[in-house]
Design a protein around this motif. Structure first.
Motif, PDB file in Angstrom:
ATOM      1  N   THR A  93       2.963   0.648  -7.222  1.00 34.83           N
ATOM      2  CA  THR A  93       2.347   0.520  -8.549  1.00 34.83           C
ATOM      3  C   THR A  93       1.992   1.897  -9.098  1.00 34.83           C
ATOM      4  O   THR A  93       2.265   2.202 -10.260  1.00 34.83           O
ATOM      5  CB  THR A  93       1.067  -0.337  -8.449  1.00 34.83           C
ATOM      6  N   SER A 134      -2.369  -3.524  -6.665  1.00 28.63           N
ATOM      7  CA  SER A 134      -1.095  -3.277  -5.988  1.00 28.63           C
ATOM      8  C   SER A 134      -0.060  -4.363  -6.299  1.00 28.63           C
ATOM      9  O   SER A 134      -0.419  -5.453  -6.749  1.00 28.63           O
ATOM     10  CB  SER A 134      -1.327  -3.245  -4.483  1.00 28.63           C
ATOM     11  N   GLY A 171       0.796  -1.223   0.000  1.00 23.89           N
ATOM     12  CA  GLY A 171       0.000   0.000   0.000  1.00 23.89           C
ATOM     13  C   GLY A 171       0.829   1.274   0.000  1.00 23.89           C
ATOM     14  O   GLY A 171       0.281   2.376   0.036  1.00 23.89           O
TER      15      GLY A 171
END
Ligand code: GDP
Length: 481
Positions: A40, A108, A36
């Motif tokens: 990406t 992700s 998180g």
């Protein structure tokens, strides 16, 4: 005196081609961070900026990136990736997702992946500028989960020492409803009896459920073994089928050591060593040791939202991640793998979540997080920098009047409700929060949807960003002189 350019002219065509080819450079830039953190989104945003950046627009969109500012950038293209066994970073799909209607965030990072860019530029100085008007920097961007770095201590721990280290985490495990089920399963086997694969897998599944729940539902960060949380291609394989014995005393270990080699205990011990030998070491040897530059993304907002225990756990996990970058001559890593990373950037991600006047606080908080660990061990031979960035800026800034005062706010589309919101998300602490701080904290860092991309203009990146040019200058600027 005969100039270098003049003498080159005298060389045959082939010789000249070889000389020019050797002017090309390669750089492996690794991007990591805990789940998180924004890996990406970062790679998608950065590559999008680069692919749309050339002489005419580069200096406007990426003004702090020297090669663009000096109008020496001819253009950036995707190129075939060099490592055929590493999955490709799915840039096209990520950008399609962000540009879809309504826009959404791409999936992700769950595994290692790679993408190669060819950056063509005009050298500014040195021998290169005399040899050629154009050179290429091949930039390999490698994305991998930061959780994999949490396994580093396992290189020097025995199975018993590793299990003991997990006992220290029981107060965190106890938050999860799956803790009791894992302990029950552990207690149900006689560790001295003959092992079987089905039981090992069943108990591993419970341990995995516990780790996953601690991270996903309770917001903790540290989980070992790292691959159990993000197994990549190892999903379901026996090398991951082991778990810590958090219920065994020192005396019991002495007795268990005498059990048959086929016992649960010896099989678990064996699996642990296989995991270290076949998963942890190859990662450092085959990938990590080949990285030239490293970016570590840190999401400071989510743990501040979650609370004291989770923030402390993020700090512990981040410190563990940093151990992989402490290459002092005496470090285990240096001796085993000779890593060569010479620039290391810690970047607080998603700073578009907060008002501009809070971005300095985010940077100062991150700098403290990083420097606290530097007091214990230095990042020797490595230039270290901290920044506060946003790869895909999803908010706009505004001012509102409250009780006669102008206050800064952020505006965007809330991810959960898809509704437009305007808010002041709260003061970010400048330094590591004290225990008292948590009693009165009132954060509300909401997640935002990406903004709808306006109709495409030629040579113009799809997304806005905060300080990606600063990132580029630090990480690759010196290779484009
Ligand atoms: P990863 O697990 O490190 O790959 O993290 P992601 O790149 O998937 O990012 C996780 C989430 O953070 C995304 O789904 C977004 O909600 C949010 N995010 C990432 N980067 C940004 C950014 O620059 N701005 C905003 N507003 N949100 C971001």
């Amino acid at each position: 005196m005969v100039s270098i350019k003049g003498s080159l002219k005298k060389l045959g065509r082939n010789t000249q081609a070889v000389a020019l080819r050797t002017t090309d450079k390669h750089l492996r830039l690794a991007v990591t961070g805990l789940a998180g953190a924004g890996k990406t989104a970062f790679i998608s945003g950065l590559v999008n900026q680069l692919l749309h950046c050339d002489n005419c627009e580069g200096n406007r969109q990426l003004p702090l990136w020297e090669v663009a500012r000096e109008n020496r950038l001819y253009g950036v293209k995707r190129d075939l990736q060099p490592d055929l066994t590493i999955p490709s970073f799915n840039y096209d799909s990520a950008v399609r997702t962000i540009k879809s209607q309504p826009p959404s965030w791409p999936k992700s990072t769950r595994n290692i992946s790679e993408l190669r860019l060819a950056i063509r530029y005009r050298p500014a100085k040195g021998l290169l500028s005399k040899l050629t008007d154009s050179a290429t920097l091949y930039l390999d961007i490698v994305d991998y989960p930061g959780e994999w770095l949490l396994d580093l201590p396992m290189l020097k721990q025995s199975f018993q020492q590793w299990s003991a280290a997990q006992i220290a985490r029981t107060s965190i495990f106890k938050h999860s409803q799956y803790y009791a089920a894992f302990i029950d399963a552990l207690s149900s086997i006689d560790l001295a009896s003959t092992a079987n694969e089905a039981t090992l897998q069943q108990i591993t599944d419970r341990y995995q459920q516990l780790l996953q729940d601690s991270v996903d539902k309770h917001g903790f960060y540290y989980a070992q073994p790292g691959r159990l949380l993000l197994p990549g291609e190892l999903e379901g394989s026996p090398v991951l089928a082991f778990f810590p014995l958090i219920h065994v005393s020192d005396e019991q270990y002495i007795a268990l050591d005498k059990s048959a080699s086929t016992s649960f205990y010896h099989t678990l011990k064996q699996r642990y060593f296989e995991y270290v030998a076949q998963v942890v070491k190859p990662f450092y040897h085959d990938y990590f040791a080949k990285f030239d530059r490293q970016l570590v993304l840190v999401d400071c907002f989510t743990p501040l939202n979650r609370g004291n225990e989770q923030f402390d756990d993020m700090q512990t996990a981040l410190q563990a991640v940093m151990e992989s970058f402490q290459f002092g001559q005496s470090s285990l890593l240096k001796r085993l793998f000779s890593p060569k990373i010479d620039k290391l950037l810690f970047a607080a991600s998603k700073v578009d979540h907060v008002t501009r006047n809070q971005q300095g606080n985010v940077l100062s908080l991150l700098t403290q997080l990083v420097h606290q660990s530097q007091q214990h061990a230095k990042f020797e031979g490595c230039e270290v920098e901290t920044m506060a960035i946003s790869a895909i800026k999803s908010t706009t800034h505004g001012m509102v009047k409250q009780n006669g005062r102008d206050i800064e706010v952020v505006k965007g589309l809330e991810l959960a409700s898809s509704q437009p919101i305007t808010l002041f998300p709260g003061e970010v602490p400048k330094s590591l929060p004290s225990a008292g701080f948590w009693l009165q904290q009132g954060f509300d860092f909401v997640s935002f949807s990406p903004r709808t991309v306006a109709s495409q203009q030629p040579h113009h990146a799809d997304f806005e960003h905060i300080r990606l040019d600063h990132v580029l200058q630090f990480l690759i600027g010196d290779k484009l002189k």
